[in-house]
Structures are given as C-alpha cells and as structure tokens.
Design a protein around this motif. Structure first.
Motif, PDB file in Angstrom:
ATOM      1  N   ASN A 123       0.833  -1.197   0.000  1.00 39.60           N
ATOM      2  CA  ASN A 123       0.000   0.000   0.000  1.00 39.60           C
ATOM      3  C   ASN A 123       0.881   1.266   0.000  1.00 39.60           C
ATOM      4  OD1 ASN A 123      -1.865   2.050   0.706  1.00 39.60           O
ATOM      5  ND2 ASN A 123      -3.125   0.640   1.881  1.00 39.60           N
ATOM      6  N   SER A 124       1.829   1.324   0.932  1.00 38.74           N
ATOM      7  CA  SER A 124       2.703   2.508   1.045  1.00 38.74           C
ATOM      8  C   SER A 124       3.610   2.661  -0.163  1.00 38.74           C
ATOM      9  CB  SER A 124       3.568   2.414   2.302  1.00 38.74           C
ATOM     10  OG  SER A 124       2.777   2.536   3.441  1.00 38.74           O
ATOM     11  N   LEU A 125       4.102   1.533  -0.670  1.00 36.29           N
ATOM     12  CA  LEU A 125       5.000   1.580  -1.825  1.00 36.29           C
ATOM     13  C   LEU A 125       4.281   2.159  -3.045  1.00 36.29           C
ATOM     14  CD1 LEU A 125       7.786   0.760  -3.077  1.00 36.29           C
ATOM     15  CD2 LEU A 125       6.707  -1.373  -3.738  1.00 36.29           C
ATOM     16  N   LEU A 126       3.044   1.723  -3.257  1.00 33.23           N
ATOM     17  CA  LEU A 126       2.273   2.244  -4.396  1.00 33.23           C
ATOM     18  C   LEU A 126       2.064   3.750  -4.249  1.00 33.23           C
ATOM     19  CD1 LEU A 126      -0.380  -0.597  -4.804  1.00 33.23           C
ATOM     20  CD2 LEU A 126       1.616  -0.178  -6.238  1.00 33.23           C
ATOM     21  N   ARG A 165       6.510 -12.014  -2.646  1.00 35.26           N
ATOM     22  CA  ARG A 165       5.311 -12.062  -3.481  1.00 35.26           C
ATOM     23  C   ARG A 165       4.791 -10.673  -3.846  1.00 35.26           C
ATOM     24  NH1 ARG A 165       3.357 -17.394  -3.988  1.00 35.26           N
ATOM     25  NH2 ARG A 165       2.000 -16.374  -5.501  1.00 35.26           N
ATOM     26  N   ILE A 166       5.326  -9.656  -3.187  1.00 32.21           N
ATOM     27  CA  ILE A 166       4.844  -8.289  -3.394  1.00 32.21           C
ATOM     28  C   ILE A 166       4.973  -7.861  -4.857  1.00 32.21           C
ATOM     29  CG2 ILE A 166       7.035  -7.141  -2.818  1.00 32.21           C
ATOM     30  CD1 ILE A 166       5.443  -5.016  -1.326  1.00 32.21           C
ATOM     31  N   GLN A 167       6.017  -8.342  -5.538  1.00 27.62           N
ATOM     32  CA  GLN A 167       6.216  -7.874  -6.914  1.00 27.62           C
ATOM     33  C   GLN A 167       5.185  -8.459  -7.885  1.00 27.62           C
ATOM     34  OE1 GLN A 167       7.341 -10.063  -9.338  1.00 27.62           O
ATOM     35  NE2 GLN A 167       8.000 -11.736  -8.078  1.00 27.62           N
ATOM     36  N   GLY A 168       4.454  -9.476  -7.445  1.00 26.07           N
ATOM     37  CA  GLY A 168       3.418 -10.033  -8.307  1.00 26.07           C
ATOM     38  C   GLY A 168       2.183  -9.154  -8.409  1.00 26.07           C
ATOM     39  N   TYR A 169       2.093  -8.153  -7.530  1.00 26.12           N
ATOM     40  CA  TYR A 169       0.899  -7.312  -7.497  1.00 26.12           C
ATOM     41  C   TYR A 169       1.122  -5.915  -8.065  1.00 26.12           C
ATOM     42  CZ  TYR A 169      -0.487 -11.119  -4.509  1.00 26.12           C
ATOM     43  OH  TYR A 169      -0.749 -12.370  -4.039  1.00 26.12           O
ATOM     44  N   VAL A 170       2.275  -5.703  -8.680  1.00 27.89           N
ATOM     45  CA  VAL A 170       2.543  -4.388  -9.261  1.00 27.89           C
ATOM     46  C   VAL A 170       2.730  -4.519 -10.766  1.00 27.89           C
ATOM     47  CG1 VAL A 170       3.555  -3.413  -7.171  1.00 27.89           C
ATOM     48  CG2 VAL A 170       5.027  -4.607  -8.783  1.00 27.89           C
TER      49      VAL A 170
END
Lengths: 275, 68
Positions: A16-19, A43-48
């Motif tokens: 959330n904060s990264l976006l 897994r965070i990179q799969g959502y960007v």
C-alpha cells in the motif's frame, strides 16, 4: 483478486505505502524494475504493474546489481524479507551496501520465516518463540540499521506498518536517493510470529509498533538518555531516517573508472592500426 | 462545484483483519456478520485516510466525486 497474504499481514501495508510512494514520485511504470527473492515478502512484486523479476532465495540483490549495471536509468527496487535479506542473502546485502549501487532495498521484517512455517530468522529477538525455537531463540538478532551503516549504505531508515505515512515518505526518499538505500519496515506476522509469541492479532502487534518505538531526531540521533539501561530488552526501537549522505554511486564510478578509459584505450589502439 | 467524498469498500478484497476498525479515530467502521468491513457511521468520517493507508488488502479507498 485478493492477495495471498494472511488477514492482517503487514506486507500488504508495505505494498500500500510503496504504491503511494511511486505515485507521489510520479514515476513511469516502465522506469521501475522490482526484483524479489523468495518468501512471503517476495510475493509483493506479483501485485505491481512494473517490470518485475522473481529470483533465487536471498539473491535478489545480485540480480538487481546486474540489471542496474546494464541499464542504470532504471529505478531498481528490491523487496526482501528478514530471512531473505539477512540470512540467505546476508553477503549480497553487505556487498551491495559496500558498493553503494543505486538500488532500494526494502527489508520487510516480521521476525520470522512465514512462508515455510514460522522458523526463526536472524532478526528474531533473543527469547522469542518460533517453530524452530520452542524454548525461545538463543541467538541475538542483527540490528539492520547498524549493519547497513557499517557496511556503507548511504541511505538508511527504519519504520513500521503502524507508521504508514512515514513509510510512504521514507520509501519515496529512498527511491529518489542516488546510492544504496535501505528501508527496514517492522511488519506483523499474526499467523506465525503472533501465535507463537502470544502477541495477539494484527491490531495488537501494530499497537506495539506505535507504543514501543521512538522517532529519531532530524540528524538521526536517538532521543532520551539510554546510558543507564543495561537489559536492552525493553528499549524502544528507534524509527526514522538514520543516514542520508552523498557517496560515489557504483554505476557512475564504474563508467568513469573502467568503461570510459577502456573505450579511450580501444579507440587509440584502433587509430594506431588505421593508415 | 463542490466535491463529495465517500468511503469505498471492496468486500472481495477485505479479509476482516480489523486494522481499519481499530485505528479509526471516529469509530466510523465496523465488521459485519461475515467479518467484512462496513461503513457504519459515514457522517462521522473526517477523511483522515488512516483506514485507507493502513489497509493491508487495499480494500478501502476515499473516493472523491464532483457533486451533481
């Protein structure tokens, strides 16, 4: 589609904060590459919708170094977990810091290996419980800020998922910083760490981030008199920006020290043989 | 032209972790019988955004619309 993280997992707050940080900097999606290793955090990179790469456990920084060297104009972001960054990838971490390559390392520290079932990590506090530490962890943890500082990172910050606005600000500053930047984010794992340590649910863990942290001053100093305290266990965790300094960046240094002289040498050699 | 704001909840993404409910300064949000967040007292909302920025599931958004 909802993401794979457990209910209340702090890693979602990091996403959330990264976006928000990327939006704040108004970066183009094509100018960012996100490279991760293995673990819940990875897994965070799969959502960007940036350029992304899911690589080997602990080795994301090595891949990031290669990509940054090949294409220095890209903004390279490496999200890592505490085990990924400091155990398996410990050497990659200190050497990336030493080189001061322009990469942003986000260490999502939930004090445990979540994906593989709750084993203790190099950032699990001494005495904390884990699947592999049923009597409490014997080992002392690393202090990421001190480790990154000694290794030579030129931007070092620590924040928590409770301090989401600070996290956005620090991530944006880290991405903008020219050099190796480290942002440690204390994140909650209610599923494994919380259950093993009777730490309560995600809310209780975040309340602890609120109550048991202290913000550092503008020059990175920890406020309050800490001289007379011996136990260390109940010290509030300092959060904020610890270091932001200018130091020669690796890709630039490589260009001026190696590539340009080598090119000049090759050109003069070519002139010598031409009629 | 005035701007109207509302809290938009994505029930499919909400996992009912209660973070937004606990940290709302005005007690606007609650969990329903299914354990999903609902906007119980929309008139009390001060649009601080604390729920939006701390939602791990990105399920809450403050939507701004031009009032008709």
């Amino acid at each position: 589609m909802p993401h794979i993280w457990c209910p209340g997992c702090g890693h979602g707050i990091v996403l959330n904060s990264l976006l928000r940080a990327v939006e704040k900097l108004q970066l183009e999606r094509n100018d960012i590459v996100m490279i991760s290793g293995i673990g819940c955090s990875a897994r965070i990179q799969g959502y960007v919708d940036f350029h992304t790469m899911h690589t080997l456990h602990g080795r994301a920084l090595a891949f990031a170094t290669g990509i940054k060297m090949a294409w220095p104009l890209l903004k390279v972001i490496v999200p890592m977990g505490d085990g990924d960054a400091l155990a398996i990838g410990g050497n990659h971490f200190i050497h990336a810091a030493r080189r001061n390559i322009d990469v942003t390392a986000i260490i999502m520290n939930n004090s445990i290996y979540g994906m593989t079932g709750g084993q203790h990590s190099p950032l699990t506090q001494c005495g904390d419980h884990a699947t592999t530490a049923p009597y409490g962890t014997v080992d002392s943890p690393f202090d990421v800020v001190q480790l990154a500082s000694a290794a030579g990172a030129s931007f070092i910050a620590r924040t928590t998922t409770y301090h989401a606005r600070d996290m956005t600000r620090l991530l944006a500053a880290a991405i903008e910083h020219k050099g190796f930047s480290v942002v440690e984010v204390l994140s909650q794992c209610p599923t494994y760490y919380g259950r093993k340590n009777d730490a309560g649910d995600a809310v209780a863990m975040m309340e602890r981030f609120r109550d048991e942290t202290v913000k550092v001053t503008a020059d990175g100093a920890v406020p309050g008199d800490r001289s007379g305290r011996m136990d260390g266990a109940h010290e509030p965790v300092p959060v904020g920006l610890f270091r932001r300094e200018e130091r020669p960046e690796y890709c630039e240094a490589y260009r001026t020290r190696v590539m340009e002289p080598a090119l000049e040498q090759a050109q003069s050699a070519a002139r010598d043989v031409s009629p | 032209m005035s701007v109207e704001r509302r809290l938009d909840v994505n029930r499919h993404w909400c996992k009912g972790c209660r973070i937004c409910v606990a940290f709302c300064p005005r007690n606007v949000l609650a969990l329903d019988r299914e354990g999903k967040v609902v906007v119980m007292r929309p008139d009390d909302c001060i649009w601080c955004g604390d729920c939006e920025i701390r939602c791990p599931d990105l399920a809450i958004t403050i939507v701004k619309e031009a009032a008709s």
